[in-house]
Write an enzyme that holds these catalytic residues in place. Structure first.
Site, PDB file in Angstrom:
ATOM      1  N   CYS A   2       0.845  -1.192   0.000  1.00 28.65           N
ATOM      2  CA  CYS A   2       0.000   0.000   0.000  1.00 28.65           C
ATOM      3  C   CYS A   2       0.878   1.239   0.000  1.00 28.65           C
ATOM      4  O   CYS A   2       2.077   1.171   0.237  1.00 28.65           O
ATOM      5  CB  CYS A   2      -0.878   0.044   1.241  1.00 28.65           C
ATOM      6  N   GLY A  28      -0.205   0.423  -4.970  1.00 25.95           N
ATOM      7  CA  GLY A  28      -1.479  -0.277  -4.805  1.00 25.95           C
ATOM      8  C   GLY A  28      -2.520   0.249  -5.760  1.00 25.95           C
ATOM      9  O   GLY A  28      -2.680   1.461  -5.895  1.00 25.95           O
ATOM     10  N   ASN A 102       0.242   0.732   5.802  1.00 27.57           N
ATOM     11  CA  ASN A 102       1.052   0.074   4.772  1.00 27.57           C
ATOM     12  C   ASN A 102       1.903  -0.976   5.471  1.00 27.57           C
ATOM     13  O   ASN A 102       2.691  -0.634   6.344  1.00 27.57           O
ATOM     14  CB  ASN A 102       1.951   1.088   4.051  1.00 27.57           C
ATOM     15  N   GLY A 103       1.712  -2.213   5.074  1.00 26.44           N
ATOM     16  CA  GLY A 103       2.513  -3.275   5.676  1.00 26.44           C
ATOM     17  C   GLY A 103       1.679  -4.512   5.880  1.00 26.44           C
ATOM     18  O   GLY A 103       0.572  -4.629   5.348  1.00 26.44           O
ATOM     19  N   TYR A 241      12.788  -3.558  -6.781  1.00 23.49           N
ATOM     20  CA  TYR A 241      11.625  -3.512  -7.665  1.00 23.49           C
ATOM     21  C   TYR A 241      10.541  -2.508  -7.282  1.00 23.49           C
ATOM     22  O   TYR A 241       9.997  -1.825  -8.124  1.00 23.49           O
ATOM     23  CB  TYR A 241      10.958  -4.896  -7.735  1.00 23.49           C
ATOM     24  N   CYS A 434      13.102 -12.771   1.490  1.00 23.05           N
ATOM     25  CA  CYS A 434      12.581 -13.421   0.276  1.00 23.05           C
ATOM     26  C   CYS A 434      13.693 -14.153  -0.485  1.00 23.05           C
ATOM     27  O   CYS A 434      13.430 -15.038  -1.288  1.00 23.05           O
ATOM     28  CB  CYS A 434      11.852 -12.417  -0.610  1.00 23.05           C
TER      29      CYS A 434
HETATM   30  P1  AMP Z   1       7.472 -13.557 -13.490  1.00 16.60           P
HETATM   31  O1  AMP Z   1       8.274 -13.909 -14.696  1.00 16.60           O
HETATM   32  O2  AMP Z   1       6.028 -13.945 -13.673  1.00 16.60           O
HETATM   33  O3  AMP Z   1       8.069 -14.069 -12.247  1.00 16.60           O
HETATM   34  O4  AMP Z   1       7.427 -11.982 -13.397  1.00 16.60           O
HETATM   35  C1  AMP Z   1       8.615 -11.285 -13.262  1.00 16.60           C
HETATM   36  C2  AMP Z   1       8.308  -9.819 -13.323  1.00 16.60           C
HETATM   37  O5  AMP Z   1       7.462  -9.445 -12.212  1.00 16.60           O
HETATM   38  C3  AMP Z   1       9.553  -8.979 -13.241  1.00 16.60           C
HETATM   39  O6  AMP Z   1       9.551  -8.148 -14.378  1.00 16.60           O
HETATM   40  C4  AMP Z   1       9.407  -8.148 -11.982  1.00 16.60           C
HETATM   41  O7  AMP Z   1       9.745  -6.819 -12.260  1.00 16.60           O
HETATM   42  C5  AMP Z   1       7.950  -8.239 -11.637  1.00 16.60           C
HETATM   43  N1  AMP Z   1       7.700  -8.322 -10.199  1.00 16.60           N
HETATM   44  C6  AMP Z   1       8.496  -8.740  -9.223  1.00 16.60           C
HETATM   45  N2  AMP Z   1       7.899  -8.675  -8.019  1.00 16.60           N
HETATM   46  C7  AMP Z   1       6.684  -8.184  -8.224  1.00 16.60           C
HETATM   47  C8  AMP Z   1       5.580  -7.844  -7.371  1.00 16.60           C
HETATM   48  N3  AMP Z   1       5.604  -8.051  -6.058  1.00 16.60           N
HETATM   49  N4  AMP Z   1       4.494  -7.316  -7.947  1.00 16.60           N
HETATM   50  C9  AMP Z   1       4.446  -7.140  -9.260  1.00 16.60           C
HETATM   51  N5  AMP Z   1       5.426  -7.454 -10.113  1.00 16.60           N
HETATM   52  C10 AMP Z   1       6.552  -7.954  -9.613  1.00 16.60           C
END
Ligand code: AMP
Length: 454
Positions: A2, A28, A102-103, A241, A434
């Site tokens: 969030c 979000g 947020n959290g 990210y 993670c």
């Molecule tokens: P995938 O190949 O389905 O694992 O998606 C990888 C992509 O998801 C990468 O381009 C990341 O930038 C993006 N990504 C990583 N973590 C998240 C997240 N929590 N929410 C949305 N996108 C993410």
């Protein structure tokens, strides 16, 4: 995850909160809401969808008042439902109170169960509502009861509390999520990220510290430090990210950290032979630039992102995610045909999007694909707010490196080392659970699920 935004004592409080939420929209997209304090009461407007969908001129006109808090939500606990939209408002012995969170609490179920046995009735399925009940049950000033409530919580929280006379901000003792204090002439502003302060032309004063509670009232700021030993465990994934590249997070600009991640990646992959470095836009762009800086391999935008499709992964159902992923990124066949490419992305979660991308690059004629990821393999779920909830869904949790290489149909794959990632982000005091499965807090509510791989 969030985003939260608060502003105290400004004539355009709701309008500025609205703008602040726009800047935090990446945190979000499921619901948005603003609460203002006006004439001794609280006024609220919230709805499902993006900030631009939830608010219009009329809705904002119905939010007079000089102090406001806002929230954009993506559910990691609790369903995607209007009842769970925040800020939550309630009336109790302390008068009207609004809360934006947020959290992700890791003992919310335990706290909730205890409260329910004592007769509490819950309206929503968010973990944030447990905080509301804790506040309602104690007596004293609102900041005193907040501090008491915080001592029973585990996990991550950045909170904003609004009462008719006060705006209070609190950050958990590990400081998992970012929270900054800013100033706009005589008004104080609090936001998840500095990009929101920049947008409303507020200057950044400082980070709200891990374990700090800041009380803003009658034009003054008071800082409380109720936790004896804050143990910083800032989320490194904010840098990898999540946060916006124009933000300064945990003291460092996100864009430059990401570029440094790319430089480190190129150093670890020295010797790779390729014709160009291609980012997965937008998240892989700074790291690809850094990779190109060090390797000397030319940077090329050979994948084009459609700006009319919102982030795919963020949509909760798998079906929607898959449809959206295909709409989102298009290869440039003329740039790719017969070429050897280094494909740079920030992370791989499930591997589904990455697989679609590599397939489309092959279809467009790429001869070799060397996958370069500017963070280590994600092997464990996040319990602190990033949406990677199930170990079994994480590709690096169930497959070896060579299996991932095969699954993605790439010629080689390299993940950045954890040491290099942490060095680029600022060294120590980070949570990287993670990537390691080592959690800085008890994982309470989640222990059973993770033991069974759920
Ligand atoms: P995938 O190949 O389905 O694992 O998606 C990888 C992509 O998801 C990468 O381009 C990341 O930038 C993006 N990504 C990583 N973590 C998240 C997240 N929590 N929410 C949305 N996108 C993410």
């Amino acid at each position: 995850m969030c985003g939260i935004f608060g502003i105290a004592d400004h004539a355009e409080a709701a309008d500025l909160a609205y703008l602040g939420l726009f800047a935090l929209q990446h945190r979000g997209q499921e619901s948005a809401g603003i609460v203002t304090s006006h004439e001794g009461g609280l006024l609220s407007h919230a709805g499902m969808g993006l900030v631009a969908e939830v608010f219009n001129r009329q809705a904002l006109a119905c939010l007079p008042g000089r102090t406001a808090v806002g929230h954009v939500r993506y559910s990691t606990t609790g369903a995607s439902h209007i009842k769970n939209a925040q800020p939550l408002t309630f009336n109790c012995s302390h008068g009207p109170v609004a809360i934006a969170h947020n959290g992700n609490l890791t003992n919310a179920l335990e706290v909730r169960g205890r409260l329910e046995r004592q007769g509490a009735i819950f309206q929503s399925s968010t973990d944030s509502e447990a905080i509301v009940h804790l506040l309602a049950r104690s007596s004293g000033s609102i900041e005193e009861v907040l501090v008491e409530a915080l001592k029973t919580l585990e996990g991550s929280y950045c909170l904003l509390l609004l009462t008719p006379g006060k705006l209070i901000a609190a950050r958990d003792p590990h400081g998992f999520r970012p929270l900054v204090l800013g100033r706009l002439n005589g008004s104080y502003v609090v936001a998840s990220e500095t990009t929101a302060l920049n947008l409303v032309k507020a200057e950044t004063v400082r980070e709200i510290e891990p374990g700090e509670v800041v009380v803003i009232s009658a034009g003054t700021v008071r800082s409380l430090k109720p936790f004896k030993t804050p143990e910083p465990a800032r989320c490194v994934f904010e840098h990898v990210y999540f946060a916006r590249p124009d933000s300064k997070v945990f003291g460092r600009n996100v864009q430059s950290v990401r570029r440094e991640l790319g430089r480190a990646l190129a150093r670890e992959m020295a010797g790779v032979e390729a014709d160009m470095v291609v980012p997965v836009p937008d998240s892989g762009v700074p790291a690809a630039l850094g990779f190109s800086d060090v390797s000397g391999i030319p940077f090329e935008m050979a994948l084009v992102r459609s700006h009319y499709v919102s982030r795919t992964f963020i949509r909760p159902t798998q079906e929607l995610r898959e449809v959206a992923a295909q709409l989102k990124l298009a290869p440039v066949p003329e740039a790719l045909s017969g070429r050897r490419i280094v494909l740079v992305d920030d992370s791989i979660v499930r591997g589904t999007t990455s697989r679609k991308i590599t397939r489309s690059l092959r279809d467009a004629g790429a001869k070799e694909i060397h996958m370069a990821i500017s963070s280590p393999p994600i092997t464990a779920p996040c319990y602190y707010g990033i949406d990677t909830p199930r170990a079994g869904e994480l590709i690096a949790n169930r497959r070896s490196l060579s299996e991932i290489k095969k699954y993605l149909d790439v010629d080689s794959i390299h993940y950045l080392s954890r040491e290099a990632m942490l060095a680029a982000a600022g060294g120590t005091g980070f949570c990287s659970a993670c990537f390691t499965g080592r959690y800085p807090t008890p994982t309470g509510d989640y222990e059973k699920a993770s033991r069974t791989g759920g």
